[in-house]
Design a protein around this motif. Sequence first.
Motif, PDB file in Angstrom:
ATOM      1  N   SER A 130       0.837  -1.214   0.000  1.00 14.88           N
ATOM      2  CA  SER A 130       0.000   0.000   0.000  1.00 14.88           C
ATOM      3  C   SER A 130       0.862   1.249   0.000  1.00 14.88           C
ATOM      4  N   GLN A 155      -7.179   0.770  -0.796  1.00 11.54           N
ATOM      5  CA  GLN A 155      -7.466  -0.391   0.043  1.00 11.54           C
ATOM      6  C   GLN A 155      -8.575  -0.033   1.033  1.00 11.54           C
ATOM      7  N   ASP A 184      -5.551  -1.628  -5.052  1.00 10.47           N
ATOM      8  CA  ASP A 184      -4.996  -2.128  -3.798  1.00 10.47           C
ATOM      9  C   ASP A 184      -6.043  -2.969  -3.072  1.00 10.47           C
ATOM     10  N   GLU A 185      -5.852  -4.263  -3.127  1.00 12.75           N
ATOM     11  CA  GLU A 185      -6.747  -5.219  -2.465  1.00 12.75           C
ATOM     12  C   GLU A 185      -8.212  -4.932  -2.744  1.00 12.75           C
TER      13      GLU A 185
HETATM   14 MG   LIG Z   1      -2.030  -2.738   2.106  1.00  9.90          MG
END
Ligand SMILES: [Mg+2]
Lengths: 429, 507, 252
Positions: free
Chosen positions: C43, C87, C172-173
């Motif tokens: 991240s 995220q 991100d995720e």
């Molecule tokens: Mg992360």
Amino acid sequence: MSTAVKMTADEINADQRPASGAWAAEARADAANRLASMGLPTRRDEYWKWTRPDSLISATPSEAEVFDNQGEPLVFHEIDRLKLVFVDGVFDADASDALEGEGLEIERLSTAAEKDIHWAKDLYGVLETAGQTPVKRPLAAYNSAQATDGVVVRVTGQVSRPVSLIYRHADKASDAILHHVIRVEEGARLTLLENGAAAARFNQVTEVDIAKGAQFHHVRAQGRDHDRQAVTHLFTRVDAEAVFKSFTMTVNGKLTRNECVIEIVGDEAVAHVAGAALGDGADSDFHHDDTVFITHDAVACESRQVFKKVLKNGAKGVFQGKILVKPDAQKTDGYQKSQSLLLDDDASFQAKPELEIYADDVICSHGSTTGAIDEEALFYLRSRGVPTPIATDLLVLAFLADAIEEIEDEDISAEITGRLDAWLSRRRG
Amino acid sequence: MAGLDELNVKEGVEEETVEAVKSLAGTYKYGWETDIEMEYAPKGLNPDIVRLISEKNEEPKWMTEWRLEAFARWEKLDEPSWALLNYPEIDFQDQYYYARPKSMEEKPKSLDEVDPKLLETYQKLGIPLKEQMILAGVEGAEDMPAEGRKVAVDAVFDSVSVGTTFQEELKKAGVIFCSISEAIREHPELVKKYLGSVVPVSDNYYATLNSAVFSDGSFVYIPPNTRCPMELSTYFRINAENTGQFERTLIIADKGSYVSYLEGCTAPQRDTAQLHAAVVEIIIEEDAEVKYSTVQNWFPGDEEGKGGIYNFVTKRADCRGDRSKVMWTQVETGSAVTWKYPSCILRGAESQGEFYSIAITNNYQQADTGTKMVHLGRDTKSRIVSKGISAGKAQNTYRGLVSMHPKAKNSRNYTQCDSLLIGDKCGAHTVPYIEVKNNSSRVEHEATTSKVDEEQMFYCRQRGMDEEEAVALIVNGFAKEVLQALPMEFAMEAQQLVAISLEGSVG
Amino acid sequence: MLKINNLHVKLEEEDKQILKGVDLEVPAGKVHAIMGPNGSGKSTLSYVLSGRDGYEVTKGDASLDGEELLDMEPEERAAAGLFLAFQYPVEIPGVGNMTFLRTAVNAQRKARGEEEMSAADFLKFIRAKAKDLKIDADMLKRPVNVGFSGGEKKRNEILQMAMLEPKMCILDETDSGLDVDAMKLVSEGVNALRDSGRSFLVITHYQRLLDHIKPDVVHIMANGRIVKSGGPELALEVEHNGYADILAEIDA
Ligand SMILES: [Mg+2]
Ligand SMILES: Nc1ncnc2c1ncn2[C@@H]1O[C@H](COP(=O)(O)OP(=O)(O)OP(=O)(O)O)[C@@H](O)[C@H]1O
């Protein structure tokens, strides 16, 4: 034309108070005595701790530039409304609509005052007097003694369009004192709009009596007049199941103090008062003071105070809000929110959110926050390509949204949002 | 019906609290009187009385002058009226300003020489003036060493300190703990330097009065980089009639030091009101930390509102050094009238102030109490947790100030003040002042006022508690955050006090 | 398209080095995935690329289509075509989702010297995109991410991506918190955007997402570095054996 603030009862009583009939003469004399006994506010008064009354009570107002609107339409121009125009605090019949409307009785204060008997007798200076305890409001008593003009409005049925008070400023040195009296009869409903620069200095009192089940909606826009020195008082008495809602937008103005004094006297009534202020002290001073006092004296009533201020370049914000719950006002639901966003290090905010509660079955609370803009949100916006100034303004509007949401009419609230947005983008250049 | 199991008793109410509450009986426990021969200064207040007090304490001239100057100022001041308090006018001439047991005329050289009657008094109050361990008999005292814990006590009886325990042991650590009168005689350089430096002589009406007539109190000095080896405490007892107690406490925590200080107070039950006006000054240097806890249990007056202590207190901590820290914790259950705002001046960068308060008023009690957090230095932090409980015909006000000065960049304040109302004849009020003058600081303030939750009450009663027990239990839960901030022994005592104070508040 | 060269990043406030020499190149039209243990710096990499405050680049650089990224303001990077699906998407009370997107779309167009989109066109555009992602009108009206469920937030991120049409997308995720159907929707949304001029950097912990969005290259990040790169099979290996083997191999 201008009326200097008199310091003593003799001065007040000896003054050329506006000619009036018996009831009005008496009400004015009473008010003059009230003022004489309480005296004018001073900087040492607790209630004026954060706002200096000096320029509001000086013998003559400091001059104010007349704002040139350059033909741009004023706020509310698209809204169908009954227009009542005051120029430097004097009613302008030619510029106004006819004093009539469905479900409405409207008169100029000076006309009503000449009559020997008038319904306004039971209200003029009466709600103001009730609002003088426990805190003294000398500038309101001064207004009742000296008001030169205003309207008295009685709402008896369904009103087809809002009543709109439009203030115009033409004389650089004008000192306007206006006093309006409004009675919304049982089950009736009125929307009152106010906007415009009133005068170099403006002292306004509005007394609103809302009968059982009646509704009063008030939206006020204070803007454009950068040199504004104004003190306004809104006194209201809210009866059972009635609704009072007042919203004020304020931009610019050297010194504005808006006091709202609400007394809830009937069960299950609702009273909301809200304000959104945008202050930039770059070009001229900005000092904005919201002072609210809500008294709950009935069962199961709801009150809300939602005040938001965005301040920069030395702009100052003040909030004094109080909820007083009397011993028998059980099941009171009172909430007070005062928040300010300081956009730079010169801005300041002072608040006194008070609760005074004498009944036990209540839910009362307040929340107050002060701080800078939310960095997380700002970054999120920027990561989506929105430049910092625009992102900041978007967050500013979002911050104000809570207060604007207090306006029930969607067209009006959209208009207010639009005006605030426009103000922000003008400043952005 | 919604299952009872879904209902939760307010978080923080524990089994032991229930036990503690159940085991209680009786009302004000400390209302008895010690029958002892006393010596009084003449009634009334004038420069001669001020001189007399100074003389009795064998003070140097500069101290006498200091007092007289304070008296001259006091005469010019008006009694403040801004607090939400209502009490008959105090006749400052109708009071004794100095009263001491005859047996104290000759200062006892050690605790063994102290009049047994006085020792007995403190024994009975649960404060034995012996250098002994406080045994780990308190429930849940896991963090106490097995052999117990030492607490040094300075015992003040009316106008004089009757003795201070553990002085020798503290001396070894370099800590000075003695009565203020002794400090004026033995450590004039420290007293001269610090007395009045946090609460100036002319600070307010009661502080000025105190500066003129204070008779005793405690003095603490913790030298640099020293952790005070034990908790220090002062126990104040008013015994004589018509006598005001004016105590003065001065605590100095030098660089890198730490001390936890406790204060307790009681008075006999009388039907005339008595005056108590104290000043506490705390100086905290760089990296030092002071915890100051009070359980204020002055006689609150009877159910009719007769008698009780009028308690006007000025307490202030000056966090002078960077990273200095102060924590005020107070449990205010006593006094007929309380006027008290323990404050923090956060001058040093990264200094911290905390204020945890429970104020309980019942019957005709009135309390106007709160704090001031004045942020002057950068990166300063403060936290206020205030719990007010009002019952009977009592009035309870939180009054506070949070001020962020322009130079207090990146500072934080969080304030939570909650009020609980029990019964419909009492009042609960909140008067916070917030002043923010820079934009890198964040101030958050929340306040609520409500009554005891009916569902919680029902749940407790369904489980077999009577109304009073249930209220005490819920109130303890309501005040948990503050109770937790107290040292162990005090926490237990405070929990019990909560229950006692609310006796007769329901039904 | 995206070129990262020996990037070293530490926290601004603390003396803590998080990225310790990241080298990475994502060519146009390609999908690269990054996997790696919690706290390895994934991240952080995405934040540094998009210009979030609080990090200090101590060494190295990063560019997008030859343009030096690290000197630009976050909004300039966005206008240059960089998009980050967070995220943890940020909640912005008071700002309507629509207003937010319209402001963003028009700001980017303006920055690129393009015409602003009319209100009507915008509405048409957003409705179509929202429909694909099964985002209802109510969600568009509500304030940005406020009260959205975890999955709704992620879908909202993809909606923004579809609207802004960036050329370099970092996810991100985006798969965490999604149910099976939502995962399919989101993947379809992403796949619909795949073309020869657009690249993706997909940060994920699970092979599942990579079943739907087929990566060209998989990187493993550990302790602030890319420690291993390979084909899609690398993700399968992680899925089965965790990171232990890979990390041991590197230590050796
Ligand atoms: Mg992360
Ligand atoms: N602002 C910050 N303050 C303190 N530590 C930080 C900060 N930002 C990142 N870190 C630390 O840096 C390391 C890398 O964090 P990062 O969020 O980049 O990891 P990640 O690989 O994305 O992990 P995950 O798989 O759990 O999302 C972690 O140890 C994290 O705690």
